[in-house]
Motif scaffolding. Structure first.
Motif, PDB file in Angstrom:
ATOM      1  N   GLN A 450      -2.543   7.976  11.124  1.00 12.42           N
ATOM      2  CA  GLN A 450      -2.957   6.630  11.754  1.00 12.42           C
ATOM      3  C   GLN A 450      -2.732   5.346  11.049  1.00 12.42           C
ATOM      4  O   GLN A 450      -2.821   5.271  10.043  1.00 12.42           O
ATOM      5  CB  GLN A 450      -4.680   7.066  12.216  1.00 12.42           C
ATOM      6  N   GLY A 451      -2.981   4.098  11.864  1.00  6.37           N
ATOM      7  CA  GLY A 451      -2.882   2.912  11.130  1.00  6.37           C
ATOM      8  C   GLY A 451      -1.936   2.064  11.590  1.00  6.37           C
ATOM      9  O   GLY A 451      -1.808   2.101  13.056  1.00  6.37           O
ATOM     10  N   ILE A 452      -1.042   1.373  11.048  1.00 12.84           N
ATOM     11  CA  ILE A 452      -0.477   0.393  11.572  1.00 12.84           C
ATOM     12  C   ILE A 452       0.822   0.791  12.463  1.00 12.84           C
ATOM     13  O   ILE A 452       1.153   1.793  12.277  1.00 12.84           O
ATOM     14  CB  ILE A 452       0.196  -0.261  10.437  1.00 12.84           C
ATOM     15  N   GLY A 453       0.920  -0.076  13.489  1.00 14.32           N
ATOM     16  CA  GLY A 453       2.241   0.187  14.288  1.00 14.32           C
ATOM     17  C   GLY A 453       3.442   0.539  13.640  1.00 14.32           C
ATOM     18  O   GLY A 453       3.755  -0.201  12.466  1.00 14.32           O
ATOM     19  N   ILE A 454       4.418   1.163  14.022  1.00 13.94           N
ATOM     20  CA  ILE A 454       5.551   1.409  13.129  1.00 13.94           C
ATOM     21  C   ILE A 454       6.606   0.242  13.140  1.00 13.94           C
ATOM     22  O   ILE A 454       7.001   0.293  11.874  1.00 13.94           O
ATOM     23  CB  ILE A 454       6.160   2.482  14.260  1.00 13.94           C
ATOM     24  N   HIS A 455       6.423  -0.399  14.174  1.00  9.43           N
ATOM     25  CA  HIS A 455       7.331  -1.801  13.892  1.00  9.43           C
ATOM     26  C   HIS A 455       6.966  -2.500  13.018  1.00  9.43           C
ATOM     27  O   HIS A 455       7.684  -2.837  12.181  1.00  9.43           O
ATOM     28  CB  HIS A 455       7.368  -2.360  15.492  1.00  9.43           C
ATOM     29  N   GLN A 456       5.621  -2.657  12.958  1.00  9.72           N
ATOM     30  CA  GLN A 456       5.271  -3.614  12.309  1.00  9.72           C
ATOM     31  C   GLN A 456       5.305  -3.042  10.635  1.00  9.72           C
ATOM     32  O   GLN A 456       5.503  -3.934   9.696  1.00  9.72           O
ATOM     33  CB  GLN A 456       3.677  -3.869  12.363  1.00  9.72           C
ATOM     34  N   LEU A 457       5.116  -1.905  10.445  1.00 12.49           N
ATOM     35  CA  LEU A 457       5.114  -1.101   9.300  1.00 12.49           C
ATOM     36  C   LEU A 457       6.557  -1.085   8.601  1.00 12.49           C
ATOM     37  O   LEU A 457       6.603  -1.436   7.349  1.00 12.49           O
ATOM     38  CB  LEU A 457       4.830   0.423   9.651  1.00 12.49           C
ATOM     39  N   ILE A 458       7.657  -0.989   9.444  1.00 14.22           N
ATOM     40  CA  ILE A 458       9.067  -1.199   9.071  1.00 14.22           C
ATOM     41  C   ILE A 458       9.072  -2.576   8.510  1.00 14.22           C
ATOM     42  O   ILE A 458       9.720  -2.907   7.544  1.00 14.22           O
ATOM     43  CB  ILE A 458       9.960  -0.688   9.908  1.00 14.22           C
ATOM     44  N   GLU A 459       8.672  -3.422   9.091  1.00 14.97           N
ATOM     45  CA  GLU A 459       8.870  -4.940   8.823  1.00 14.97           C
ATOM     46  C   GLU A 459       8.048  -5.209   7.499  1.00 14.97           C
ATOM     47  O   GLU A 459       8.635  -5.794   6.800  1.00 14.97           O
ATOM     48  CB  GLU A 459       8.321  -5.805   9.755  1.00 14.97           C
ATOM     49  N   LEU A 460       6.926  -4.935   7.435  1.00 18.60           N
ATOM     50  CA  LEU A 460       6.107  -4.782   6.166  1.00 18.60           C
ATOM     51  C   LEU A 460       6.861  -4.402   4.984  1.00 18.60           C
ATOM     52  O   LEU A 460       6.791  -4.886   3.859  1.00 18.60           O
ATOM     53  CB  LEU A 460       4.827  -4.343   6.507  1.00 18.60           C
ATOM     54  N   LEU A 461       7.325  -3.096   5.212  1.00 18.62           N
ATOM     55  CA  LEU A 461       7.942  -2.498   3.772  1.00 18.62           C
ATOM     56  C   LEU A 461       9.269  -2.852   3.551  1.00 18.62           C
ATOM     57  O   LEU A 461       9.717  -2.911   2.517  1.00 18.62           O
ATOM     58  CB  LEU A 461       7.894  -0.898   4.316  1.00 18.62           C
ATOM     59  N   GLY A 462       9.940  -3.379   4.672  1.00 17.06           N
ATOM     60  CA  GLY A 462      11.179  -3.724   4.412  1.00 17.06           C
ATOM     61  C   GLY A 462      12.214  -2.559   4.896  1.00 17.06           C
ATOM     62  O   GLY A 462      11.658  -1.585   4.693  1.00 17.06           O
ATOM     63  N   VAL A 463      12.950  -2.835   5.684  1.00 19.66           N
ATOM     64  CA  VAL A 463      13.953  -1.932   6.458  1.00 19.66           C
ATOM     65  C   VAL A 463      14.568  -0.737   5.419  1.00 19.66           C
ATOM     66  O   VAL A 463      14.365   0.474   5.252  1.00 19.66           O
ATOM     67  CB  VAL A 463      15.185  -2.416   7.252  1.00 19.66           C
ATOM     68  N   ASP A 464      15.017  -1.550   4.003  1.00 12.03           N
ATOM     69  CA  ASP A 464      15.372  -0.468   3.162  1.00 12.03           C
ATOM     70  C   ASP A 464      14.494   0.383   2.394  1.00 12.03           C
ATOM     71  O   ASP A 464      14.781   1.726   2.374  1.00 12.03           O
ATOM     72  CB  ASP A 464      16.081  -1.258   2.086  1.00 12.03           C
ATOM     73  N   GLU A 465      13.268  -0.075   2.158  1.00  7.77           N
ATOM     74  CA  GLU A 465      12.147   0.735   1.608  1.00  7.77           C
ATOM     75  C   GLU A 465      11.923   1.796   2.620  1.00  7.77           C
ATOM     76  O   GLU A 465      11.684   2.903   2.345  1.00  7.77           O
ATOM     77  CB  GLU A 465      11.104  -0.058   1.128  1.00  7.77           C
ATOM     78  N   ALA A 466      11.740   1.419   3.949  1.00 11.84           N
ATOM     79  CA  ALA A 466      11.244   2.368   5.034  1.00 11.84           C
ATOM     80  C   ALA A 466      12.198   3.432   5.122  1.00 11.84           C
ATOM     81  O   ALA A 466      11.969   4.676   5.269  1.00 11.84           O
ATOM     82  CB  ALA A 466      11.229   1.817   6.335  1.00 11.84           C
ATOM     83  N   LYS A 467      13.479   3.076   5.153  1.00  8.08           N
ATOM     84  CA  LYS A 467      14.691   3.898   5.340  1.00  8.08           C
ATOM     85  C   LYS A 467      14.663   5.089   4.002  1.00  8.08           C
ATOM     86  O   LYS A 467      14.628   6.367   4.198  1.00  8.08           O
ATOM     87  CB  LYS A 467      16.025   3.455   5.391  1.00  8.08           C
ATOM     88  N   LYS A 468      14.323   4.547   2.913  1.00  8.25           N
ATOM     89  CA  LYS A 468      14.351   5.391   1.805  1.00  8.25           C
ATOM     90  C   LYS A 468      13.233   6.419   1.972  1.00  8.25           C
ATOM     91  O   LYS A 468      13.348   7.548   1.714  1.00  8.25           O
ATOM     92  CB  LYS A 468      14.005   4.593   0.545  1.00  8.25           C
ATOM     93  N   ARG A 469      12.176   6.043   2.397  1.00  9.48           N
ATOM     94  CA  ARG A 469      10.900   6.939   2.672  1.00  9.48           C
ATOM     95  C   ARG A 469      11.219   7.997   3.617  1.00  9.48           C
ATOM     96  O   ARG A 469      10.825   9.143   3.379  1.00  9.48           O
ATOM     97  CB  ARG A 469       9.759   6.126   2.789  1.00  9.48           C
ATOM     98  N   LEU A 470      12.046   7.598   4.799  1.00 12.25           N
ATOM     99  CA  LEU A 470      11.987   8.433   5.865  1.00 12.25           C
ATOM    100  C   LEU A 470      13.123   9.565   5.384  1.00 12.25           C
ATOM    101  O   LEU A 470      12.800  10.724   5.620  1.00 12.25           O
ATOM    102  CB  LEU A 470      12.560   7.848   7.144  1.00 12.25           C
TER     103      LEU A 470
END
Ligand code: GLU
Length: 473
Positions: A450-470
């Motif tokens: 639970q927490g921040i919306g997915i879109h907002q989260l990806i923006e916040l982390l940066g697309v590259d970092e989000a991709k890396k984590r996924l």
């Protein structure tokens, strides 16, 4: 009536929550009635007179937004506002009382007095000064003064008198003075006692209402005797119920949240503290209120006569949670950034847009500012996610489906909108609820379903970092 109220703390070194409540209710009463809120520092006890403590009180009032109209630093028509600088005035009142034979010198030592009290207690009597010194002849008194034997001035009570105080909440309260002792107006070093200085200043500063804790009720009875013997009209009194902890005992240093400093350090907002302390023990239709709203709504016409109020940190935490979410970003940032700096020193060099987005993203989840430590951690360090942890939230089958969907679309994560829509669509087609597919995605990104919306989260982390984590997940 010209409303003039005062907050009159002794500089003890820290502001406890009872003091916060007294200051706050005096402030609200003044503001609601177009009156004057005065700060007076009661520092006649030289042992406890600390400049630092005085400055601290002023800082704390500022933090709580309780601005005073007269007081140390800003002055006013009845300056000075430090009792340690008003001794001449107390002497003037004392001289008048001496002239009118309302007081007498008492040469008894502290040891003698204690011995007397012990004897009285042993006989089952209430400890009370036995008026030994009223029997001294003029010659004896002169001899003692000549021998430099220290003395205090005691106020002589009329034991036959019945004192009635009309309390704003409790109505009339009666006291028989035969149950009280003649009390000292001065100390052996000549300075005025609390009882005397507090009375003189209330008279001189034209205080119209005295709002203070119920623990002062017996002091009020004695001060009422002073007003009466000087032929002065008493202010109105409101004795505030004492504050108890959850188990009904008087709140003490051992209880969390006893001091304002504890609360601020633990990440409680002044807005929430003020809101909670104003509403606790009263019934409000609308509990969440700013200081300005409280000024308008506080039901001073319907005070209840409760003997105690229950201080409940859980309820305070609820107010804090609401207030963190309610504050405008600039006001919240001012208070939250020190917590970021403490836990994540690297946050000091973050671009403003990122900091703002992070604060906006987590604020609805924070119960205290201190929780920044857990709630923002995902941003600074990729979470360690395990399938077992996620299994607490959904079945293994659903996890596998979610992973497959994420994997299918990961290459197009750069188009965030399309990516999020695709997750949702595929999820629905393959029997996952929105909570499942987004919950799993969020879990891989933050360690939390639970927490921040997915879109907002990806923006916040940066697309590259989000991709890396996924990808890793
Ligand atoms: N100095 C006293 C105290 O801190 C003031 C009491 C009063 O408000 O009269 O308790």
């Amino acid at each position: 009536m010209n409303v003039r109220v005062r907050f009159a703390p002794s500089p003890t070194g820290f502001m406890h929550i009872g003091n916060v409540r007294v200051a706050l209710l005096n402030y609200l009463y003044a503001r609601q009635n177009g009156g004057t809120f005065i700060l007076r520092i009661e520092d006649t006890d030289a042992n406890r007179n600390l400049d630092v403590a005085r400055d601290r009180i002023i800082q704390d009032l500022k933090l709580l937004n309780l601005s005073f109209d007269e007081g140390p630093g800003i002055g006013g028509p009845y300056a000075p506002y430090l009792q340690s600088e008003r001794n001449e005035l107390y002497q003037k009142y004392l001289e008048q009382l001496i002239l009118n034979c309302k007081v007498y010198r008492c040469f008894c030592t502290a040891e003698e007095l204690e011995l007397k009290r012990e004897k009285q207690r042993a006989m089952g009597k209430p400890p009370r000064y036995d008026r030994t010194c009223t029997h001294l002849s003029d010659d004896k008194i002169k001899a003692k003064i000549a021998a430099n034997i220290p003395f205090v001035w005691r106020f002589r009570l009329n034991y036959d008198q019945l004192i009635t105080i009309n309390d704003m909440a409790k109505g009339p309260i009666h006291f028989e003075l035969k149950n009280f002792s003649d009390f000292p107006l001065t100390r052996q070093n000549g300075t005025a006692t609390f009882m005397f200085a507090n009375f003189v200043d209330d008279v001189e500063m034209k205080i119209s209402h005295v709002i203070r804790g119920e623990d002062h009720l017996s002091n009020t009875a004695l001060q009422a005797a002073l007003y009466d013997s000087c032929g002065l009209l008493m202010p109105r009194f409101w004795h505030l119920p004492i504050i108890c902890n959850k188990t009904g005992e008087k709140l003490s240093k051992r209880d969390f949240g006893f001091s304002l400093e504890d609360l601020v350090k633990a990440g409680y907002l002044p807005e929430a503290i003020v809101n909670y302390m104003a509403t606790v023990g009263m019934s409000f239709q609308q509990e969440l209120q700013s200081l300005d709203e409280l000024v308008k709504s506080y039901p001073f016409d319907h005070l209840n006569s409760a003997a105690a109020i229950r201080y409940d940190v859980e309820k305070l935490t609820w107010f804090n949670h609401k207030w963190i979410d309610r504050l405008e970003l600039p006001a919240l940032k001012k208070q939250i950034m020190p917590f970021f700096r403490d836990h994540f020193p690297q946050s000091t060099s973050m671009p403003k847009t990122i900091t703002d987005a992070l604060v906006m993203g987590i604020k609805a989840d924070l119960k205290t500012l201190q929780e920044v430590k857990e709630k923002a951690a995902f941003f600074f360090n990729a979470p360690k996610v395990t399938r077992k942890d996620l299994e607490a939230h959904m079945t293994l089958e659903k996890i596998n489906t979610a992973c497959a969907i994420i994997k299918t679309h990961l290459t197009s994560i750069h188009a965030i909108d399309a990516f999020v829509t695709a997750l949702k669509k595929d999820g629905q087609e393959q029997g996952l609820g929105i909570k499942d597919i987004f919950g799993a995605t969020r879990f891989f990104l933050t360690g939390n379903t639970q927490g921040i919306g997915i879109h907002q989260l990806i923006e916040l982390l940066g697309v590259d970092e989000a991709k890396k984590r996924l990808e890793k997940a």
